[in-house]
Design a protein around this motif. Structure first.
Motif, PDB file in Angstrom:
ATOM      1  N   UNK A   1      15.589 -14.953   0.083  1.00  0.00           N
ATOM      2  CA  UNK A   1      14.828 -13.782  -0.206  1.00  0.00           C
ATOM      3  C   UNK A   1      15.692 -12.610  -0.544  1.00  0.00           C
ATOM      4  N   UNK A   2      16.649 -12.103   0.206  1.00  0.00           N
ATOM      5  CA  UNK A   2      17.413 -11.031  -0.021  1.00  0.00           C
ATOM      6  C   UNK A   2      18.187 -11.162  -1.287  1.00  0.00           C
ATOM      7  N   UNK A   3      18.704 -12.595  -1.248  1.00  0.00           N
ATOM      8  CA  UNK A   3      19.580 -12.773  -2.725  1.00  0.00           C
ATOM      9  C   UNK A   3      18.499 -12.507  -4.019  1.00  0.00           C
ATOM     10  N   UNK A   4      17.548 -13.268  -3.910  1.00  0.00           N
ATOM     11  CA  UNK A   4      16.424 -13.054  -5.013  1.00  0.00           C
ATOM     12  C   UNK A   4      15.970 -11.767  -5.414  1.00  0.00           C
ATOM     13  N   UNK A   5      15.811 -10.832  -4.421  1.00  0.00           N
ATOM     14  CA  UNK A   5      15.524  -9.542  -4.445  1.00  0.00           C
ATOM     15  C   UNK A   5      16.538  -8.715  -5.206  1.00  0.00           C
TER      16      UNK A   5
ATOM     17  N   UNK B   1       2.913   2.272   6.409  1.00  0.00           N
ATOM     18  CA  UNK B   1       3.312   2.364   5.327  1.00  0.00           C
ATOM     19  C   UNK B   1       3.660   0.752   4.839  1.00  0.00           C
ATOM     20  N   UNK B   2       4.181  -0.013   5.839  1.00  0.00           N
ATOM     21  CA  UNK B   2       4.245  -1.514   5.456  1.00  0.00           C
ATOM     22  C   UNK B   2       3.045  -1.980   4.931  1.00  0.00           C
ATOM     23  N   UNK B   3       1.996  -1.777   5.714  1.00  0.00           N
ATOM     24  CA  UNK B   3       0.723  -2.206   5.296  1.00  0.00           C
ATOM     25  C   UNK B   3       0.243  -1.742   3.983  1.00  0.00           C
ATOM     26  N   UNK B   4       0.586  -0.305   3.505  1.00  0.00           N
ATOM     27  CA  UNK B   4       0.283   0.002   2.322  1.00  0.00           C
ATOM     28  C   UNK B   4       0.842  -0.500   1.194  1.00  0.00           C
ATOM     29  N   UNK B   5       2.178  -1.003   1.050  1.00  0.00           N
ATOM     30  CA  UNK B   5       2.739  -1.601   0.088  1.00  0.00           C
ATOM     31  C   UNK B   5       1.965  -3.280   0.173  1.00  0.00           C
TER      32      UNK B   5
ATOM     33  N   UNK C   1       4.852 -15.238  -0.499  1.00  0.00           N
ATOM     34  CA  UNK C   1       4.470 -15.896   0.672  1.00  0.00           C
ATOM     35  C   UNK C   1       5.324 -15.855   1.757  1.00  0.00           C
ATOM     36  N   UNK C   2       6.576 -16.226   1.512  1.00  0.00           N
ATOM     37  CA  UNK C   2       7.747 -16.503   2.502  1.00  0.00           C
ATOM     38  C   UNK C   2       8.019 -15.017   3.168  1.00  0.00           C
ATOM     39  N   UNK C   3       8.154 -14.029   2.315  1.00  0.00           N
ATOM     40  CA  UNK C   3       8.356 -12.841   2.761  1.00  0.00           C
ATOM     41  C   UNK C   3       7.289 -12.204   3.580  1.00  0.00           C
ATOM     42  N   UNK C   4       6.149 -12.426   3.208  1.00  0.00           N
ATOM     43  CA  UNK C   4       5.048 -12.078   4.089  1.00  0.00           C
ATOM     44  C   UNK C   4       5.161 -12.677   5.448  1.00  0.00           C
TER      45      UNK C   4
ATOM     46  N   UNK D   1       6.017  -6.466  -2.486  1.00  0.00           N
ATOM     47  CA  UNK D   1       6.348  -7.002  -0.955  1.00  0.00           C
ATOM     48  C   UNK D   1       7.775  -6.750  -0.537  1.00  0.00           C
ATOM     49  N   UNK D   2       8.625  -6.735  -1.449  1.00  0.00           N
ATOM     50  CA  UNK D   2       9.900  -6.620  -0.913  1.00  0.00           C
ATOM     51  C   UNK D   2      10.212  -5.230  -0.484  1.00  0.00           C
ATOM     52  N   UNK D   3       9.408  -4.234  -0.977  1.00  0.00           N
ATOM     53  CA  UNK D   3       9.422  -2.945  -0.551  1.00  0.00           C
ATOM     54  C   UNK D   3       8.813  -2.671   0.988  1.00  0.00           C
ATOM     55  N   UNK D   4       7.801  -3.546   1.235  1.00  0.00           N
ATOM     56  CA  UNK D   4       6.941  -3.875   2.447  1.00  0.00           C
ATOM     57  C   UNK D   4       8.298  -4.398   3.362  1.00  0.00           C
ATOM     58  N   UNK D   5       8.621  -5.566   2.882  1.00  0.00           N
ATOM     59  CA  UNK D   5      10.048  -6.029   3.777  1.00  0.00           C
ATOM     60  C   UNK D   5      11.002  -5.159   4.091  1.00  0.00           C
ATOM     61  N   UNK D   6      11.571  -4.384   3.155  1.00  0.00           N
ATOM     62  CA  UNK D   6      12.527  -3.445   3.350  1.00  0.00           C
ATOM     63  C   UNK D   6      12.190  -2.193   4.490  1.00  0.00           C
ATOM     64  N   UNK D   7      11.090  -1.902   4.382  1.00  0.00           N
ATOM     65  CA  UNK D   7      10.573  -1.002   5.288  1.00  0.00           C
ATOM     66  C   UNK D   7      10.390  -1.783   6.742  1.00  0.00           C
TER      67      UNK D   7
END
Length: 309
Positions: A202-206, A53-57, A242-245, A109-115
């Motif tokens: 990143x969390x604050x920017x999101x 699921x992370x990969x799909x996002x 890039x940083x989130x990845x 990408x934030x959705x991937x990070x959240x997962x």
């Protein structure tokens, strides 16, 4: 704004990185081959979280080419007889399309990070990681728990050049907050030298984006001036993406538990040099470096392309 906040040229390190889309695709495929799952418990119940699921996002983000904004839509007829108005519509179409593309990619990408947070947060509850907290002071949010885990990460799992790449994002984010002052949440006892500092930003920017306070800037030519150079917000979003990845890579490396996917098993059971090469390269080591240009890549691991090039 100085060049240090909005670099116009890539440095020697950044010039060796894969383009962002390629980076995201490689990481998405690593998630696919990783397989497995982890149980996640929340107030709504429990469910299984899958790296696929992370990969799909991430794959969706890598395939995003352009979000089209057409400023001519519903514009009336004024642009057809006035060149200045026509230029205004054309300029806005290009400007907001670029902005919307980078914003949409960042959200994916934030959705991937959240997962990813949900995939690893179960480790926070183990004595190995939470023994430093008194029971009444444990962190509550899944993102804060995940950020704590980052600081417990061994250096062997840190993606190559993470500190340098994060510093570019941190400089841009710092300048952004000078122009658009906004509070930072969840930053108590967080130092700029901490490994998870970029993840907190990143969390604050999101959150700024999710709460609708991230600015929708007009093109500088429309208003005669701007607090930010044209393209800065897009640069901030790209740098954040890039940083989130990279943080996703760190989590996946830190809590690696073998490759458990059907896709990996199919390669593992095959015979041939190309399959051996895949198995030699598809590893946590590759996860730490897949954002850099190198010979091996998931896109073309079998050694040929369908177009014959």
């Amino acid at each position: 704004m100085s060049e240090s906040e909005f670099p116009t040229q890539k440095c020697d390190i950044c010039s060796k990185m894969r383009p962002l889309a390629k980076h995201l695709f490689e990481l998405s495929q690593y998630c696919l081959y990783l397989g497995g799952s982890a149980s996640y418990q929340s107030g709504d119940g429990s469910r299984e979280v899958f790296p696929s699921t992370i990969g799909s996002w991430l794959e969706l983000a890598s395939q995003l080419k352009n979000v089209e904004i057409n400023a001519w839509e519903f514009s009336g007829s004024d642009g057809f007889y006035c060149g200045t108005v026509a230029d205004y519509y054309d300029r806005n179409s290009k400007h907001y399309s670029s902005y919307s593309t980078d914003l949409t990619r960042f959200i994916f990408i934030c959705n991937a990070l959240e997962e990813t947070y949900r995939f690893v947060v179960g480790r926070y509850e183990t004595p190995q990681f939470n023994k430093k907290f008194r029971l009444d002071k444990k962190l509550r949010g899944v993102s804060l728990k995940a950020a704590y885990l980052v600081n417990q990460c061994s250096k062997m799992y840190v993606p190559d050049q993470l500190v340098h790449i994060c510093s570019n994002f941190e400089k841009a984010f710092s300048y952004y907050r000078k122009v658009f002052p906004a509070s930072l949440s969840g930053m108590n006892n967080v130092n700029s030298t901490d490994l998870n500092y970029g993840l907190h930003l990143l969390r604050n920017l999101r959150n700024y984006i999710a709460h609708g306070v991230f600015p929708l800037m007009e093109h500088p030519e429309n208003i005669g001036s701007s607090y930010l150079a044209d393209g800065f917000l897009e640069y901030l979003l790209k740098s954040g993406s890039r940083t989130a990845a990279l943080y996703i890579q760190m989590f996946l490396g830190q809590f690696f538990n073998g490759f458990n996917s059907w896709e990996y098993d199919q390669v593992d059971g095959a015979c041939g040099e190309e399959f051996d090469r895949f198995l030699d390269n598809c590893s946590p080591t590759y996860c730490r470096s897949l954002h850099f240009i190198q010979d091996f890549e998931f896109e073309d691991w079998i050694g040929y392309r369908e177009d014959g090039l």
